[in-house]
Design a protein around this motif. Structure first.
Motif, PDB file in Angstrom:
ATOM      1  N   GLY A 389     -15.435  -2.379  -1.255  1.00 13.25           N
ATOM      2  CA  GLY A 389     -14.559  -1.793  -2.256  1.00 13.25           C
ATOM      3  C   GLY A 389     -13.093  -1.767  -1.870  1.00 13.25           C
ATOM      4  O   GLY A 389     -12.352  -0.918  -2.329  1.00 13.25           O
ATOM      5  N   ALA A 390     -12.686  -2.702  -1.018  1.00 12.54           N
ATOM      6  CA  ALA A 390     -11.286  -2.703  -0.611  1.00 12.54           C
ATOM      7  C   ALA A 390     -10.671  -4.054  -0.920  1.00 12.54           C
ATOM      8  O   ALA A 390     -11.331  -5.076  -0.800  1.00 12.54           O
ATOM      9  CB  ALA A 390     -11.177  -2.428   0.890  1.00 12.54           C
ATOM     10  N   GLU A 391      -9.426  -4.035  -1.291  1.00  8.57           N
ATOM     11  CA  GLU A 391      -8.729  -5.275  -1.547  1.00  8.57           C
ATOM     12  C   GLU A 391      -7.408  -5.230  -0.799  1.00  8.57           C
ATOM     13  O   GLU A 391      -6.337  -5.082  -1.400  1.00  8.57           O
ATOM     14  CB  GLU A 391      -8.484  -5.457  -3.043  1.00  8.57           C
ATOM     15  CG  GLU A 391      -8.162  -6.874  -3.376  1.00  8.57           C
ATOM     16  CD  GLU A 391      -8.118  -7.136  -4.885  1.00  8.57           C
ATOM     17  OE1 GLU A 391      -7.987  -8.293  -5.248  1.00  8.57           O
ATOM     18  OE2 GLU A 391      -8.182  -6.163  -5.658  1.00  8.57           O
ATOM     19  N   PRO A 392      -7.443  -5.352   0.516  1.00  4.12           N
ATOM     20  CA  PRO A 392      -6.216  -5.200   1.292  1.00  4.12           C
ATOM     21  C   PRO A 392      -5.138  -6.216   0.921  1.00  4.12           C
ATOM     22  O   PRO A 392      -3.966  -5.931   1.129  1.00  4.12           O
ATOM     23  CB  PRO A 392      -6.668  -5.384   2.746  1.00  4.12           C
ATOM     24  CG  PRO A 392      -8.063  -5.872   2.704  1.00  4.12           C
ATOM     25  CD  PRO A 392      -8.628  -5.577   1.377  1.00  4.12           C
ATOM     26  N   ALA A 393      -5.508  -7.334   0.335  1.00  5.31           N
ATOM     27  CA  ALA A 393      -4.479  -8.316  -0.029  1.00  5.31           C
ATOM     28  C   ALA A 393      -3.441  -7.696  -0.949  1.00  5.31           C
ATOM     29  O   ALA A 393      -2.305  -8.135  -0.996  1.00  5.31           O
ATOM     30  CB  ALA A 393      -5.116  -9.521  -0.720  1.00  5.31           C
ATOM     31  N   THR A 516     -17.619  -3.263  12.121  1.00  4.98           N
ATOM     32  CA  THR A 516     -16.337  -2.662  11.753  1.00  4.98           C
ATOM     33  C   THR A 516     -16.337  -2.524  10.242  1.00  4.98           C
ATOM     34  O   THR A 516     -16.498  -3.504   9.533  1.00  4.98           O
ATOM     35  CB  THR A 516     -15.177  -3.570  12.179  1.00  4.98           C
ATOM     36  OG1 THR A 516     -15.294  -3.840  13.565  1.00  4.98           O
ATOM     37  CG2 THR A 516     -13.852  -2.882  11.924  1.00  4.98           C
ATOM     38  N   PHE A 517     -16.188  -1.302   9.760  1.00  8.06           N
ATOM     39  CA  PHE A 517     -16.218  -1.062   8.318  1.00  8.06           C
ATOM     40  C   PHE A 517     -14.803  -0.929   7.769  1.00  8.06           C
ATOM     41  O   PHE A 517     -13.962  -0.258   8.364  1.00  8.06           O
ATOM     42  CB  PHE A 517     -16.958   0.246   8.008  1.00  8.06           C
ATOM     43  CG  PHE A 517     -18.393   0.259   8.439  1.00  8.06           C
ATOM     44  CD1 PHE A 517     -18.750   0.746   9.691  1.00  8.06           C
ATOM     45  CD2 PHE A 517     -19.396  -0.206   7.598  1.00  8.06           C
ATOM     46  CE1 PHE A 517     -20.078   0.767  10.101  1.00  8.06           C
ATOM     47  CE2 PHE A 517     -20.726  -0.181   7.998  1.00  8.06           C
ATOM     48  CZ  PHE A 517     -21.061   0.297   9.247  1.00  8.06           C
ATOM     49  N   VAL A 518     -14.553  -1.578   6.639  1.00  9.41           N
ATOM     50  CA  VAL A 518     -13.282  -1.366   5.946  1.00  9.41           C
ATOM     51  C   VAL A 518     -13.632  -0.796   4.579  1.00  9.41           C
ATOM     52  O   VAL A 518     -14.326  -1.447   3.801  1.00  9.41           O
ATOM     53  CB  VAL A 518     -12.498  -2.686   5.781  1.00  9.41           C
ATOM     54  CG1 VAL A 518     -11.236  -2.459   4.971  1.00  9.41           C
ATOM     55  CG2 VAL A 518     -12.151  -3.258   7.138  1.00  9.41           C
ATOM     56  N   VAL A 519     -13.193   0.410   4.329  1.00  7.32           N
ATOM     57  CA  VAL A 519     -13.618   1.086   3.105  1.00  7.32           C
ATOM     58  C   VAL A 519     -12.417   1.371   2.226  1.00  7.32           C
ATOM     59  O   VAL A 519     -11.428   1.934   2.676  1.00  7.32           O
ATOM     60  CB  VAL A 519     -14.316   2.425   3.442  1.00  7.32           C
ATOM     61  CG1 VAL A 519     -14.818   3.082   2.184  1.00  7.32           C
ATOM     62  CG2 VAL A 519     -15.452   2.186   4.406  1.00  7.32           C
ATOM     63  N   GLY A 520     -12.510   0.964   0.955  1.00  2.15           N
ATOM     64  CA  GLY A 520     -11.371   1.160   0.064  1.00  2.15           C
ATOM     65  C   GLY A 520     -11.719   1.982  -1.157  1.00  2.15           C
ATOM     66  O   GLY A 520     -12.827   2.490  -1.302  1.00  2.15           O
ATOM     67  N   HIS A 554     -12.262   1.648   9.185  1.00  2.00           N
ATOM     68  CA  HIS A 554     -10.875   1.593   8.741  1.00  2.00           C
ATOM     69  C   HIS A 554     -10.883   2.098   7.318  1.00  2.00           C
ATOM     70  O   HIS A 554     -11.380   1.424   6.423  1.00  2.00           O
ATOM     71  CB  HIS A 554     -10.343   0.156   8.736  1.00  2.00           C
ATOM     72  CG  HIS A 554     -10.039  -0.379  10.097  1.00  2.00           C
ATOM     73  ND1 HIS A 554      -8.964   0.060  10.839  1.00  2.00           N
ATOM     74  CD2 HIS A 554     -10.647  -1.307  10.855  1.00  2.00           C
ATOM     75  CE1 HIS A 554      -8.938  -0.581  11.994  1.00  2.00           C
ATOM     76  NE2 HIS A 554      -9.950  -1.416  12.033  1.00  2.00           N
ATOM     77  N   VAL A 555     -10.390   3.316   7.118  1.00  2.00           N
ATOM     78  CA  VAL A 555     -10.336   3.838   5.761  1.00  2.00           C
ATOM     79  C   VAL A 555      -8.965   3.455   5.216  1.00  2.00           C
ATOM     80  O   VAL A 555      -7.932   3.775   5.802  1.00  2.00           O
ATOM     81  CB  VAL A 555     -10.512   5.374   5.763  1.00  2.00           C
ATOM     82  CG1 VAL A 555     -10.361   5.915   4.357  1.00  2.00           C
ATOM     83  CG2 VAL A 555     -11.875   5.727   6.312  1.00  2.00           C
ATOM     84  N   MET A 556      -8.970   2.766   4.080  1.00  2.00           N
ATOM     85  CA  MET A 556      -7.694   2.258   3.566  1.00  2.00           C
ATOM     86  C   MET A 556      -6.805   3.420   3.144  1.00  2.00           C
ATOM     87  O   MET A 556      -6.981   4.008   2.084  1.00  2.00           O
ATOM     88  CB  MET A 556      -7.938   1.358   2.346  1.00  2.00           C
ATOM     89  CG  MET A 556      -8.721   0.109   2.640  1.00  2.00           C
ATOM     90  SD  MET A 556      -7.856  -1.013   3.718  1.00  2.00           S
ATOM     91  CE  MET A 556      -6.480  -1.434   2.711  1.00  2.00           C
ATOM     92  N   SER A 557      -5.870   3.755   3.995  1.00  7.10           N
ATOM     93  CA  SER A 557      -4.922   4.814   3.644  1.00  7.10           C
ATOM     94  C   SER A 557      -3.747   4.139   2.973  1.00  7.10           C
ATOM     95  O   SER A 557      -2.961   3.461   3.618  1.00  7.10           O
ATOM     96  CB  SER A 557      -4.443   5.528   4.904  1.00  7.10           C
ATOM     97  OG  SER A 557      -5.552   5.962   5.648  1.00  7.10           O
TER      98      SER A 557
END
Lengths: 900, 161
Positions: A389-393, A516-520, A554-557
């Motif tokens: 659920g993350a779209e860091p782009a 490694t989790f990246v959560v958005g 990594h919680v998308m802050s």
């Protein structure tokens, strides 16, 4: 690693084996001219200016690509070398347009610098300028390829650092130039306008579109005020204004040589006409200028009056996830000690703060290890990355670069999302709902939870269990195991509309590895966000994915000081240092420092404050650096609530929606105009200082709060950074490093689990499943909300950037080709979107990355009108439908009158 | 008449046999050019995705080599040599004869997509000077008559297709 010794220019030096001659020289302050070398890029050897002479053999080596060898004797400025360098530069100059006098690159041009150093005057060579049409249609970058010297840095940065792949060389020889696919203008390519190429270009071929001509008077280092990555910037200043922004030259910054379109180009909002410059007071329904003294006196008097009449809890304090740590600290201190209320929150509520809290609560209190993964650079050591659920782009582009760089080096990426995001294309496995229409009605709410449950169950039986970790640090595993084994896996597959092949592939990639989790937001701001998060934490515990370099969350802050505002206690349930309000011991620690009592019960959060205002219980709101009227759903409700308050004080930098209805307006300084520290999404505290003075009579939030405290009867409240940091570190010892102001790291660096401290064990939380909810046919589509890289949050600042407003992207709604065909829609058609909460109209763009049954609505555009579709529901509560999606109906609208 | 529609199935087929090998780009491009006659610009993205490259990188390789063409070319590609030996042996006038015969300038393709006229810097067949290449066949020791008959043969052949 062996050390070699060699001699350069008569100096005997030693360097590690494998270093190039150039690197060895630079490490010892021996300067060698170069045009195509950059420390972050693979050496290229294109310009040949770094030629050096080997005394023993007489050979000439390009020092950037030649490894240093033992006992070499090198000369960097021998007569032969100088002769060659001059010829190279003369040849470059022959092909270069003779426009140095008018070229905006001016003294920043590396070619010019080298030519000057070599003392080159008239060029006897026949001039053969290679004219290329000027490309300047987009509002960000100007390309004058007639000045290109083919160093390749733009292409290499594009491929190696930001991994966008928008440009590459075309043709060969004299005609060769960097171009996009089909030689289209940048805005029609995959260019993200990060501007990395512009900052790295040695000549005036690539330049940023700025109003300013020439070289800025000075450069000042700062930290970006947009997203949570916290990039280090070099602000170019002229005439007390920030005129240009580039990545800083600091080594070991988070962003190195990269930035994103916001960080690089959106800073012109600082000079917007809508900056607040004078204190304002409401007089007969209009805001009129007043003096600082009057404004603060009025604020203090009225606040104290309301406190006396209606009690301390009738006042709310809304602090900012964009203001500095020190400012947030002082803000909540004033609220708690002078007004005696815990009604303190910050705008980070809407962008993930609650989830940071959730993860932190489950973290072991003895500080043995941290669920959070820490430095972004840790991605390079990760074994597998699971992005949910993350779209860091778009939200944190520099983080996206880390992921893409590692993916290109072979790191497996598993991406779970509803639409085909940028990252999904680089992923080894992309998990998404497969578009069976019956499931579309359910899969928004249930997708992530069911997916995680399924994956956990499969990993359990696939022996991806770290038994030693579990037995040493956790409890409740047996129960968890039972729950997982009794999970109906088929039901999970159906509820989340998954494809079994994709899942098997993902399992293969995850099994036996530390994850490694990246959560958005896609996961967090949904209805079952809390449950999904808990399930992820369980999965992390089961696989032991904590405490190893690179593994963890990594919680998308999304905001620059989301973490900092939370750490500093600008929240209703914790005090600075994340100490608990409802713990007497924790309260006492701060009560001693502050020499005042702290109210014992938890205060109201952002949503509760708004609702309390509407009910007439909250009477006053002090807002610092937030624009709730633009960022929260149901703006009519918000407006009514705010209007029913007796007092609204808005302390802000821009004249926005909330400022316009305030009773008192205090003009504040933006991040480039004050000093302080921000804590980025890694947990790293980064200090910054002022580059320019604030406009007009604006003051830094810190100064304003100090003066306010004085008026409220507490003249001794420290309001300068040094003393505040000292005060903070008296309780939070890890903050004491920040006082040294040297980019310290606050992340718990002991990422290895310290087994000797076995005390409390972390519990597995119960496995939950989602409930099926059927929706009516009234709203047959699901609207997904998300940001585009051009804006941050609700767009209060980025909308004031002329360049961002000018660019072609208007936040068009994305519709799938199937649906577009069914409804006879084409690009640029206008549609009306209706939800249970409201309606909006916008143009569309047909995009195959979105499935039938869904539409994608970018937020922040059109004064953030997307928020009209959502309900103002608290997050983390079971029946809350969240803010990331909602059921909608769409229909074609009449084309609006031609308007911008 | 050469169709400008791309046979996507044929393309997908060719790509299939070359996927997942980064260094397979040039053989793949050669195959595409051979089977389709040129490399359609619209195919660049599909090729790039299959090989894990950026589309701009694939385009870079295509434009680097003169041998690759992104425009449809004639069924018959004539390459007239303009190297040193051929020049000395009258290669320029051979070129003029061909230009007149086909009514084409260098780099052009005939409207019926039968012939494309190109030149090469050197064909490496100096002992056959003046020389030209038609598709993959070398024709050497040319004079206007020979040129005429060679072209005539190809005209007849393509006419029968």
């Amino acid at each position: 690693m062996e050390t070699i010794s060699l001699t350069i220019n008569g100096n005997k030096i030693s360097c590690p084996e494998g270093q190039s001659i150039l690197e060895a020289a630079e490490a010892h302050d021996i300067k060698i001219p170069k045009l195509c070398y950059h420390h972050s890029l693979k050496p290229f050897g294109a310009c040949r200016l770094c030629l050096v002479e080997d005394e023993k053999t007489g050979k000439l080596y390009a020092s950037c690509v030649t490894p240093a060898a033992p006992d070499m004797v090198i000369h960097t400025h021998s007569p032969q070398i100088i002769k060659h360098r001059r010829n190279i530069v003369l040849l470059m100059m022959a092909e270069h347009p003779e426009s140095c006098i008018v070229c905006n690159k001016g003294n920043r041009c590396h070619l010019r610098l080298i030519a000057a150093e070599l003392g080159i005057g008239e060029n006897a060579l026949y001039p053969m300028p290679n004219f290329a049409p000027l490309e300047q249609a987009n509002p960000f970058i100007t390309r004058d390829l007639s000045k290109c010297i083919l160093c390749g840095k733009c292409i290499r940065a594009d491929h190696e650092l930001v991994c966008a792949g928008a440009i590459d060389y075309n043709s060969r020889g004299f005609n060769s130039r960097p171009v996009t696919l089909h030689e289209l203008p940048l805005e029609q390519s995959s260019c993200t306008f990060c501007g990395t190429c512009v900052s790295i270009c040695p000549t005036g071929a690539l330049s940023a579109k700025v109003d300013f001509v020439g070289t800025p008077e000075k450069e000042s280092t700062s930290i970006c005020g947009f997203c949570g990555v916290g990039c280090s910037l070099d602000l170019g200043v002229a005439g007390n204004k920030v005129v240009d922004v580039n990545p800083s030259h600091l080594k070991n910054s988070v962003n190195d040589a990269t930035l994103c379109v916001r960080g690089h180009f959106a800073h012109d909002f600082l000079n917007s006409e809508k900056r607040l410059t004078h204190p304002l007071i409401r007089h007969e329904d209009e805001l009129v200028p007043t003096t600082w003294d009057d404004a603060l006196e009025s604020a203090a008097t009225r606040i104290l009056e309301i406190k006396k009449q209606h009690g301390p809890d009738s006042i709310g304090f809304l602090g900012s996830s964009k203001c500095s740590n020190e400012e947030n600290y002082l803000f909540q201190k004033i609220a708690r000690t002078l007004i005696q209320t815990n009604n303190v929150d910050n705008g980070g509520y809407t962008s993930g703060r609650l989830f940071l809290d959730l993860v932190d609560q489950r973290t072991d209190k003895a500080g043995r290890f941290n669920f959070f993964a820490g430095p972004l650079a840790g991605i390079e050591q990760a074994e597998v990355v699971f992005v949910l659920g993350a779209e860091p782009a778009h939200t944190a582009p520099v983080f996206d670069y880390y992921l893409k760089r590692s993916a290109r080096k072979g790191l497996p990426l598993i991406v779970a999302s509803h639409r085909e995001t940028d990252l999904a294309r680089d992923a080894a496995s992309w998990i998404h709902p497969h578009g069976s229409s019956a499931a579309a009605h359910r899969t928004i709410d249930t997708f992530y939870l069911e997916l995680i449950n399924l994956i956990s169950a499969r990993l359990l039986t696939g022996e991806a269990v770290d038994s030693s970790f579990i037995s040493r640090f956790t409890s409740g595993f047996e129960h968890y195991k039972e729950d997982l084994l009794s999970l109906d896996q088929e039901a999970c597959m159906t509820k989340a509309d998954l494809n079994s092949e994709t899942i098997s592939k993902a399992i293969d990639l995850l099994a036996g590895k530390k994850i490694t989790f990246v959560v958005g937001d896609g996961l967090m701001l949904q209805r079952y966000g809390k449950e999904a998060m808990e399930a992820l934490l369980n999965l992390a515990l089961m696989t032991g994915s904590i405490g190893y370099n690179g593994a963890g969350f990594h919680v998308m802050s999304k905001e620059n000081n989301l973490v900092g505002a939370w750490d500093m206690g600008t929240v209703p349930e914790t005090l600075p240092g994340r100490l608990m309000i409802d713990s007497e011991n924790d309260r006492r620690r701060w009560e001693e420092i502050w020499e005042a009592e702290i109210p014992k019960s938890r205060g109201l959060d952002l949503i509760q404050m708004v609702k309390s205002a509407e009910e007439g219980r909250l009477k006053a709101l002090y807002i610092m650096g937030e624009n709730p009227l633009r960022s929260l759903p149901q703006p009519d409700f918000i407006l009514n609530s705010l209007k029913s308050l007796e007092l609204i004080v808005a302390q802000d930098i821009l004249c926005g929606e909330t400022v316009e209805i305030a009773d008192l307006v205090l003009p504040a300084a933006a991040f480039s105009e004050k000093a302080g520290s921000f804590t980025n999404m890694e947990g790293k505290i980064q200090c910054f200082s002022a580059a320019v003075p604030p406009p007009g009579q604006a003051k830094s939030d810190l100064e304003i709060l100090g003066l306010l405290a004085e008026k409220l009867g507490a003249p001794g409240y420290k309001s300068n950074n040094e003393e505040i940091r000292k005060e903070i570190s008296s309780t939070i010892t890890s903050f004491s490093d920040a006082a040294a102001c040297k980019h310290p790291i606050w992340i718990r660096e002991e990422t290895q689990t310290d087994e000797s401290l076995v005390e409390e064990q972390i519990r597995f939380s119960p496995v939950t499943s989602s409930q099926d909810t059927e929706r009516g046919d009234q709203y047959p589509f699901i609207a997904l909300f998300g940001s585009l890289r051009f804006h941050l949050g609700s767009g209060t600042r980025t909308e004031q950037s002329a360049r961002i407003s000018d660019c072609d992207v208007k936040g068009e709604i994305e519709v799938s080709p199937t649906d577009a065909e069914k409804m006879s829609l084409v690009d640029s058609d206008r549609i009306r979107i209706r939800s249970a909460a409201g309606e909006i109209e916008r143009d569309i763009r047909v995009n195959r990355t979105i499935e039938a049954g869904y539409i994608y609505i970018p937020t922040a555009f059109n004064s953030n009108d997307a928020r009209n579709l959502l309900r103002l529901e608290p997050l983390l509560e079971n029946d809350s439908s969240g803010w990331n999606s909602c059921p909608v109906s769409i229909e074609k609208a009449e084309t609006a009158a031609v308007d911008k | 008449m050469k169709s400008t529609e791309i046979d996507w199935e044929k393309l997908a087929d060719i790509i299939e046999t070359h996927t997942q090998k980064k260094w397979g780009l040039i053989p793949l491009l050669q195959k595409v050019q051979e089977r389709i006659g040129y490399i359609p610009p619209e195919s660049i993205e599909a090729i790039a995705a299959a090989l894990g490259l950026y589309p701009s990188q694939v385009q870079g390789v295509i434009t680097f080599y003169a041998g690759f063409s992104t425009e449809p070319r004639g069924k018959c590609v004539l390459k007239v040599c303009r190297g040193t030996a051929c020049h000395v042996k009258g290669g320029k006038s051979i070129l003029r004869v061909i230009q007149k015969d086909l009514d084409l300038e260098e780099g052009e393709t005939s409207p019926d997509y039968q012939f494309t006229l190109e030149t090469a810097a050197c064909l490496g067949a100096c002992f056959l000077a003046p020389a030209m290449m038609v598709d993959r066949e070398y024709y050497g020791k040319l004079n206007p008559t020979k040129v005429g008959s060679v072209i005539g043969e190809y005209r007849k052949q393509k006419g029968e297709d």
